[in-house]
Design a protein around this motif. Sequence first.
Motif, short mmCIF file in Angstrom:
data_model
loop_
_atom_site.label_atom_id
_atom_site.label_comp_id
_atom_site.label_asym_id
_atom_site.label_seq_id
_atom_site.Cartn_x
_atom_site.Cartn_y
_atom_site.Cartn_z
N ALA A 258 0.88 -1.17 0.00
CA ALA A 258 0.00 0.00 0.00
C ALA A 258 0.91 1.22 0.00
N PRO A 259 0.48 2.31 -0.62
CA PRO A 259 1.34 3.50 -0.68
C PRO A 259 1.43 4.20 0.66
N ALA A 260 2.52 4.95 0.83
CA ALA A 260 2.69 5.77 2.03
C ALA A 260 1.77 6.99 1.97
N LEU A 261 1.51 7.57 3.14
CA LEU A 261 0.71 8.79 3.23
C LEU A 261 1.61 9.93 3.71
N GLU A 262 1.42 11.09 3.13
CA GLU A 262 2.12 12.30 3.57
C GLU A 262 1.06 13.20 4.20
N VAL A 263 1.08 13.30 5.53
CA VAL A 263 0.01 13.95 6.29
C VAL A 263 0.50 15.30 6.81
N TYR A 264 -0.31 16.34 6.56
CA TYR A 264 0.08 17.71 6.91
C TYR A 264 -0.60 18.11 8.22
N ILE A 265 0.23 18.36 9.23
CA ILE A 265 -0.30 18.64 10.57
C ILE A 265 -0.66 20.11 10.72
N ASP A 266 0.13 21.01 10.12
CA ASP A 266 -0.05 22.45 10.31
C ASP A 266 -0.54 23.12 9.02
N ASP A 267 -1.15 24.28 9.20
CA ASP A 267 -1.62 25.08 8.08
C ASP A 267 -0.48 25.99 7.61
N PRO A 268 0.00 25.82 6.37
CA PRO A 268 1.12 26.66 5.91
C PRO A 268 0.78 28.14 5.80
N LYS A 269 -0.53 28.48 5.83
CA LYS A 269 -0.92 29.89 5.77
C LYS A 269 -0.68 30.61 7.09
N THR A 270 -0.65 29.84 8.19
CA THR A 270 -0.52 30.46 9.52
C THR A 270 0.71 29.99 10.28
N THR A 271 1.48 29.06 9.69
CA THR A 271 2.64 28.50 10.37
C THR A 271 3.90 28.81 9.58
N PRO A 272 4.94 29.36 10.21
CA PRO A 272 6.20 29.59 9.50
C PRO A 272 6.73 28.28 8.91
N SER A 273 7.32 28.35 7.73
CA SER A 273 7.74 27.13 7.05
C SER A 273 8.71 26.31 7.88
N ILE A 274 9.54 26.95 8.68
CA ILE A 274 10.51 26.21 9.48
C ILE A 274 9.85 25.39 10.58
N ASP A 275 8.59 25.74 10.92
CA ASP A 275 7.87 25.04 11.99
C ASP A 275 6.81 24.07 11.47
N LEU A 276 6.68 23.94 10.15
CA LEU A 276 5.65 23.06 9.59
C LEU A 276 5.92 21.61 9.96
N ARG A 277 4.91 20.93 10.49
CA ARG A 277 5.05 19.51 10.84
C ARG A 277 4.34 18.65 9.80
N THR A 278 5.01 17.61 9.38
CA THR A 278 4.47 16.67 8.40
C THR A 278 4.80 15.26 8.87
N GLU A 279 3.86 14.35 8.69
CA GLU A 279 4.12 12.94 9.01
C GLU A 279 4.16 12.13 7.72
N ILE A 280 5.18 11.31 7.58
CA ILE A 280 5.21 10.30 6.52
C ILE A 280 4.82 8.98 7.17
N ARG A 281 3.71 8.41 6.73
CA ARG A 281 3.20 7.19 7.33
C ARG A 281 3.42 6.03 6.36
N LEU A 282 4.32 5.15 6.72
CA LEU A 282 4.70 4.01 5.87
C LEU A 282 3.96 2.78 6.37
N PRO A 283 3.06 2.19 5.56
CA PRO A 283 2.31 1.01 6.01
C PRO A 283 3.23 -0.21 6.12
N LEU A 284 3.09 -0.94 7.21
CA LEU A 284 3.93 -2.11 7.49
C LEU A 284 3.10 -3.38 7.55
N VAL A 285 3.74 -4.48 7.28
CA VAL A 285 3.07 -5.79 7.37
C VAL A 285 2.77 -6.08 8.83
#
Length: 285
Positions: A258-285
């Motif tokens: 199954a493909p990985a998911l790239e999940v965006y935790i913060d809104d880039p309109k209100t969060t400085p780019s250096i503080d943006l949090r993102t999760e890469i979720r890799l599905p495992l067996v």
Amino acid sequence: MAAHDRPFVRYEERLNRVLCYIYENLDEELSLDRLSDIACMSRYHWHRVFRAMTDETLSNAVRRLRLLKAANALVEGDAPVRTVAEQVGYKNLASFSRAFKLAHGVSPNEFRAQGTQINNFLKVNPIGDDIYPITVKDLKGVQAAGVPHIGPYRKIGGAFKTLGGALMANSLMDNVGELFVIYHDPPEARPESELRSHVAISTLPGFPDQLNGLEYFDVVGGKYAVLEHKGPYPTLKAAYEWLYGHWLPGSGLEPRHAPALEVYIDDPKTTPSIDLRTEIRLPLV
């Protein structure tokens, strides 16, 4: 500790198995699906693992091994250069000669005269430090709705705008959960114009069962490796390379089909780019 008990070594063995198969079957169609089968890993992840561990795409590896095999054939035998070129998949002698000189620094005839064999089968990137926080979690499945995008991943911004416009126009911002992207094709695994992805949200109660312009699908739950990335979105590439090239081979775990998911935790309109949090979720067996 025996070699077969060390996870990173097992991944190296997969790399060597695939490279040996390529080397012995250069006259066949070497598709991503076939090479993923040889590696015994999902096509969603094998290309990323190979690229991250070797710093080389599969297509570049095929080309390099064609020219490696040609170089050794020139030294070991006396077949005409044209014949050697055809044996490794080059139908045009001029294009073979150009590619050979670019790879080895001399023409095929000059290389044969030097009489030197080449052994440069596999180079593996070393395991790096744990530079990204990562945890293994059991996540629940969700229903999702999203906008498909076909084409270069760098141009996915239009799909974000389309999804946001549909949600705003229908006053649905209170009925959505997480915002994420699914990249269905590994980068560089097919022409950029054919790459498939979705910009999507997980739906909450009250979200309509149908909405024009959106595609509905399920994201299956289960075990995931969740990498936490903090910083501008362009730096996510390094996080993917570390995840697939260092953490996964050393973890002893297997990616799910199954493909990985790239999940965006913060809104880039209100969060400085250096503080943006993102999760890469890799599905495992």
